[in-house]
Design an enzyme around this catalytic site. Sequence first.
Site, PDB file in Angstrom:
ATOM      1  N   ASP A 163     108.250 -32.054  78.784  1.00 46.66           N
ATOM      2  CA  ASP A 163     109.056 -31.278  79.680  1.00 46.66           C
ATOM      3  C   ASP A 163     109.969 -30.287  79.092  1.00 46.66           C
ATOM      4  O   ASP A 163     110.961 -30.611  78.296  1.00 46.66           O
ATOM      5  CB  ASP A 163     110.022 -31.992  80.534  1.00 46.66           C
ATOM      6  N   ASP A 366     107.844 -22.876  82.708  1.00 49.08           N
ATOM      7  CA  ASP A 366     108.121 -24.283  82.854  1.00 49.08           C
ATOM      8  C   ASP A 366     106.816 -25.150  82.791  1.00 49.08           C
ATOM      9  O   ASP A 366     105.943 -24.846  83.515  1.00 49.08           O
ATOM     10  CB  ASP A 366     108.753 -24.551  84.106  1.00 49.08           C
TER      11      ASP A 366
END
Length: 488
Positions: A163, A366
């Site tokens: 992430d 992201d």
Amino acid sequence: MAIQMSSFVFVSLTILFCFSSLEKSFAFQTTKEDTESNNLHQYTHLVHLSSLLPSSSCSSSAKGPKRKASLEVVHKHGPCSQLNNHDGKAKSTTPHSEILNQDKERVKYINSRISKNLGQDSSVSELDSVTLPAKSGSLIGSGNYFVVVGLGTPKRDLSLIFDTGSDLTWTQCEPCARSCYKQQDAIFDPSKSTSYSNITCTSTLCTQLSTATGNEPGCSASTKACIYGIQYGDSSFSVGYFSRERLSVTATDIVDNFLFGCGQNNQGLFGGSAGLIGLGRHPISFVQQTAAVYRKIFSYCLPATSSSTGRLSFGTTTTSYVKYTPFSTISRGSSFYGLDITGISVGGAKLPVSSSTFSTGGAIIDSGTVITRLPPTAYTALRSAFRQGMSKYPSAGELSILDTCYDLSGYEVFSIPKIDFSFAGGVTVQLPPQGILYVASAKQVCLAFAANGDDSDVTIYGNVQQKTIEVVYDVGGGRIGFGAGGCK
């Protein structure tokens, strides 16, 4: 005789002239048709529907240049995932509506972090099953990808979601003093590792947790061990000991004294993964901790569909096809990687949207957000242009946050307008078909973009738009690169 010869020559020349005129006329017509065809292909993608649909079995897809420190990237909902398969076949299919609803929670989480509303004044003592929802909640988005790394001595392989919007790396640990959710791998037992140690709560390392997690660290009354706590969205969290351990990235790349969270109280829908590897910008992130080895450089290729694999690589890349744009600064969002979007084109025509529309709320890239979120002004213009280019195809019902969908079940091949993103530094990235469409089924193929609530909200460049493109994060160099076709 002379007259006959003269007549023959005249007739021959006449026929030759007529033939030449017909040839020129035909050539002109062909050139015109070729030009129209070239223009059509220049501004549209010709798409085979089968290329967008995942298979029931796994296939390796990301080949590209070989890297020393490279891990296989797997979509957690596909047949390549050991978290979701049996004998190479997917056990179950997560409903697309659920994936997209969890994606909304991810976006809320990002906006709350950027607006500094996510527990900046919280302490770890509040992070327990009493004060936090005990139900299974959203992770930090649902369309996540994971890699396998080794932890401990002897090493134990763990499947961790990677992430770019998180900093702390953590995994569930025995004895699960409070709670552990169900994971595919055996839960890591620090008592069986000779290289494990806790960080004390008096250490300066412990104090870094407040900026990395948004919560003040706690302290064990009995052992004086540093205790971390991190929340994702409304109902997922991990609490445990902040520790050091040996991390095996590959068989030859070993990182000693790697700082991570050893979770003793964990709840949420983490898709069977053992935890998370944080690739954000904070000093405790994997990127910063391995700076001496990998020079703050990493890249990834996300696969075209959930039935194929990609890769996550660390260290210098020399690929000439990668085009770089500078990172932008996101105020109050130091962990995120900022982008400077200057414009969007659909079907070769630039949308009438000012670059200030994107800079008002800022923009980030992201890996955990599925669908790209745009300012409403930009999304409305993009949707209108895309619908115009898709007018000959039958529409389908909306899918959660996706409001522009088509029934393409009657087409083996169809065309869609090309979409290009322009970034600072003159960089233009053309999205592949897999980066434009979200496919629930042949009867519901949707434009993979959604609007934010307001133009002042942060623009989020999601992972659908990153598929099949090599994305290179040169954190030390202050730039991010995009390599079209770099995953083939």
